[in-house]
Design a protein around this motif. Structure first.
Motif, PDB file in Angstrom:
ATOM      1  N   VAL A  50      44.982  30.610  31.415  1.00 27.06           N
ATOM      2  CA  VAL A  50      45.509  31.138  32.726  1.00 27.06           C
ATOM      3  C   VAL A  50      46.670  30.390  33.382  1.00 27.06           C
ATOM      4  O   VAL A  50      47.432  30.827  34.344  1.00 27.06           O
ATOM      5  CB  VAL A  50      44.318  31.364  33.764  1.00 27.06           C
ATOM      6  CG1 VAL A  50      43.371  32.073  33.232  1.00 27.06           C
ATOM      7  CG2 VAL A  50      43.869  30.020  34.218  1.00 27.06           C
TER       8      VAL A  50
ATOM      9  N   ILE B 146      48.633  31.617  45.104  1.00 24.04           N
ATOM     10  CA  ILE B 146      47.102  31.614  45.221  1.00 24.04           C
ATOM     11  C   ILE B 146      46.759  31.095  46.631  1.00 24.04           C
ATOM     12  O   ILE B 146      47.247  29.995  46.977  1.00 24.04           O
ATOM     13  CB  ILE B 146      46.200  30.778  44.179  1.00 24.04           C
ATOM     14  CG1 ILE B 146      46.705  31.242  42.856  1.00 24.04           C
ATOM     15  CG2 ILE B 146      44.915  30.792  44.752  1.00 24.04           C
ATOM     16  CD1 ILE B 146      45.817  32.376  42.493  1.00 24.04           C
TER      17      ILE B 146
ATOM     18  N   THR C 145      41.213  34.065  44.895  1.00 30.54           N
ATOM     19  CA  THR C 145      40.307  33.414  43.836  1.00 30.54           C
ATOM     20  C   THR C 145      39.027  32.824  44.611  1.00 30.54           C
ATOM     21  O   THR C 145      38.397  31.939  44.141  1.00 30.54           O
ATOM     22  CB  THR C 145      40.780  32.219  42.747  1.00 30.54           C
ATOM     23  OG1 THR C 145      40.959  31.221  43.796  1.00 30.54           O
ATOM     24  CG2 THR C 145      41.936  32.621  42.020  1.00 30.54           C
TER      25      THR C 145
ATOM     26  N   ASP D  16      35.679  32.149  41.853  1.00 27.10           N
ATOM     27  CA  ASP D  16      36.332  31.473  40.797  1.00 27.10           C
ATOM     28  C   ASP D  16      35.445  31.518  39.574  1.00 27.10           C
ATOM     29  O   ASP D  16      34.929  30.640  39.035  1.00 27.10           O
ATOM     30  CB  ASP D  16      36.097  29.828  41.162  1.00 27.10           C
ATOM     31  CG  ASP D  16      36.942  29.051  40.327  1.00 27.10           C
ATOM     32  OD1 ASP D  16      37.742  29.478  39.623  1.00 27.10           O
ATOM     33  OD2 ASP D  16      36.931  27.734  40.526  1.00 27.10           O
TER      34      ASP D  16
ATOM     35  N   PHE E 161      39.039  36.642  38.076  1.00 28.60           N
ATOM     36  CA  PHE E 161      40.309  36.372  38.177  1.00 28.60           C
ATOM     37  C   PHE E 161      41.314  37.396  37.210  1.00 28.60           C
ATOM     38  O   PHE E 161      42.114  37.871  37.622  1.00 28.60           O
ATOM     39  CB  PHE E 161      40.646  34.978  37.297  1.00 28.60           C
ATOM     40  CG  PHE E 161      42.182  34.557  37.095  1.00 28.60           C
ATOM     41  CD1 PHE E 161      42.849  34.120  38.262  1.00 28.60           C
ATOM     42  CD2 PHE E 161      42.728  34.696  35.800  1.00 28.60           C
ATOM     43  CE1 PHE E 161      44.440  33.963  38.045  1.00 28.60           C
ATOM     44  CE2 PHE E 161      44.160  34.804  35.787  1.00 28.60           C
ATOM     45  CZ  PHE E 161      44.871  34.149  36.952  1.00 28.60           C
ATOM     46  N   TRP E 162      40.592  37.817  36.175  1.00 34.50           N
ATOM     47  CA  TRP E 162      41.535  38.800  35.098  1.00 34.50           C
ATOM     48  C   TRP E 162      41.401  40.167  35.865  1.00 34.50           C
ATOM     49  O   TRP E 162      42.158  40.586  35.792  1.00 34.50           O
ATOM     50  CB  TRP E 162      40.910  38.706  33.865  1.00 34.50           C
ATOM     51  CG  TRP E 162      41.570  37.551  33.214  1.00 34.50           C
ATOM     52  CD1 TRP E 162      41.051  36.364  32.785  1.00 34.50           C
ATOM     53  CD2 TRP E 162      43.029  37.320  32.764  1.00 34.50           C
ATOM     54  NE1 TRP E 162      41.875  35.510  32.035  1.00 34.50           N
ATOM     55  CE2 TRP E 162      43.167  36.040  32.018  1.00 34.50           C
ATOM     56  CE3 TRP E 162      44.303  38.060  33.035  1.00 34.50           C
ATOM     57  CZ2 TRP E 162      44.328  35.614  31.569  1.00 34.50           C
ATOM     58  CZ3 TRP E 162      45.490  37.538  32.276  1.00 34.50           C
ATOM     59  CH2 TRP E 162      45.409  36.314  31.696  1.00 34.50           C
TER      60      TRP E 162
ATOM     61  N   ARG F 262      40.135  28.346  38.475  1.00 37.22           N
ATOM     62  CA  ARG F 262      41.147  27.912  39.449  1.00 37.22           C
ATOM     63  C   ARG F 262      41.546  26.547  39.213  1.00 37.22           C
ATOM     64  O   ARG F 262      42.938  26.425  39.319  1.00 37.22           O
ATOM     65  CB  ARG F 262      40.263  27.597  41.081  1.00 37.22           C
ATOM     66  CG  ARG F 262      41.332  27.572  42.068  1.00 37.22           C
ATOM     67  CD  ARG F 262      40.686  27.260  43.295  1.00 37.22           C
ATOM     68  NE  ARG F 262      39.917  28.293  43.784  1.00 37.22           N
ATOM     69  CZ  ARG F 262      38.548  28.369  44.128  1.00 37.22           C
ATOM     70  NH1 ARG F 262      38.137  27.258  44.535  1.00 37.22           N
ATOM     71  NH2 ARG F 262      38.102  29.381  44.404  1.00 37.22           N
TER      72      ARG F 262
END
Length: 370
Positions: free
Chosen positions: A190, A206, A232, A235, A240-241, A350
């Motif tokens: 990521v 973020i 996030t 986490d 996230f995706w 994260r």
């Protein structure tokens, strides 16, 4: 302010009316004459215990004496800092103390604080800051709460200092088709996301969410340039995706780009495609779910394996579709409504995105000018 006499003046008048001396009252109360003299001369106040005793002596409600003392004490108290009411007004609407703690504002006197708030919310009139003049409302998919608005303006503040080339939809389509999917097998990958988005002309950051906001992300347009920000707050690799693909779908569809369109943060994002959602949110949810785990693949896998899906089944399926198992587990948990199922695969990311993204929160404010 009206001058309020000391309660001792009333006591002296009452003694005179009854023909009692201070020594007489001291005898009745069973206290020293000196104590009565100090009250009459205004050198001592009437305590709650003395108020009860005087009430019995004069056959009145003790509150009469306590009220006399309260009125006198209040009249003698110093005037409060005039900034108290103003700070209370601000704090009752926006989380000012939290914004100061996070470095969004500096802890200063009220006039300076007002100046900072006007700069923060891009206005020259303190009364023009949304929500200060009226009660806040809450509506789904609208930036209506003060906390959401404060977070959004912090994103605006940070993104305005991120330098990227002109946005290219074609470049984004190529990144989405080939490069982003290749990053979805390993949590550490990521870290490449901010660079890839920047090369497409997308400002990415973020920003830790504020309490009560439940914000997952946002997409908006600033002078023709898309801005994508995420919190996030969960986490996990699956979250996230999903949130990232959701926001990138908004970018591709140019949701919110039309002039005069109001920014809307995405809060409480789920894999659902409900009729209650606005059309653009349904599209974004569907595209995000499909990007994380192709819907046809997931439907086929679920139909064959549910309700007895083994860990081995998940790992094999994840390898075949070239996704991290945690991404598959996230969608399966939602389908089965079993959020404690195989949690070990929903790893944190994260710390990896922090290696390359502009970050704001978790004790470290982004380096932007106030």
């Amino acid at each position: 302010m009206i001058e309020v006499p000391h309660p001792g003046e009333f006591l002296a008048e009452e003694l005179e009316c009854r023909g009692w001396s201070q020594r007489d009252l001291a005898y009745i109360l069973g206290v020293s004459e000196q104590g009565i003299t100090q009250i009459v001369n205004g050198r001592r106040g009437i305590s709650p215990e003395m108020a009860k005793a005087l009430g019995d002596a004069f056959d009145v409600n003790p509150e009469f004496f306590t009220n006399l003392q309260k009125a006198y004490d209040l009249s003698r108290a110093k005037e409060p800092d005039p900034g108290i009411a103003r700070r209370a007004q601000f704090q009752s609407v926006y989380p000012i103390r939290e914004m100061i703690r996070r470095g969004w504002l500096e802890d200063t006197d009220v006039p300076m604080l007002e100046g900072q708030l006007m700069r923060f919310f891009h206005t020259n009139d303190i009364s023009s800051i949304p929500h200060l003049a009226h009660a806040a409302k809450k509506k789904s998919y609208d930036v209506d709460t003060p906390e959401q608005l404060a977070w959004l303006y912090r994103v605006r503040q940070i993104s305005s200092e991120i330098v990227v080339p002109r946005y290219s939809k074609k470049a984004l389509e190529e990144v989405i088709k080939d490069q982003l999917p290749a990053l979805m097998t390993d949590p550490e990958e990521v870290r490449h996301v901010p660079r890839l988005l920047a090369e497409c002309g997308i400002r990415f950051a973020i920003v830790e969410h504020l309490d009560k906001t439940h914000i997952d992300g946002v997409c908006f347009w600033d002078s023709g340039q898309p801005v994508v920000a995420m919190t996030t707050r969960f986490d996990r690799i699956d979250n996230f995706w999903f949130v990232l693909w959701h926001e990138l779908t908004h970018v591709l569809n140019e949701d919110g780009k039309k002039k005069g369109t109001r920014e809307r943060v995405d809060a409480n994002l789920k894999y659902e495609i409900s009729d209650d959602l606005p059309p653009e949110e349904k599209r974004a949810n569907k595209a995000a779910a499909d990007a994380c785990v192709p819907i046809r693949e997931m439907d086929s896998f679920y139909a064959r394996k549910a309700p007895y899906i083994s860990e081995k089944d998940v790992l094999g399926f994840a390898r075949r579709i070239k996704r991290h198992p945690g991404i598959v587990v996230g969608q399966l948990q939602y389908r089965m409504d079993r959020y404690n199922w195989l949690p070990k695969y929903k790893v944190a990311v994260r710390k990896f995105i922090a290696q390359s993204a502009v970050m704001d929160g978790w004790g470290n404010p982004a380096p932007v000018s106030l």
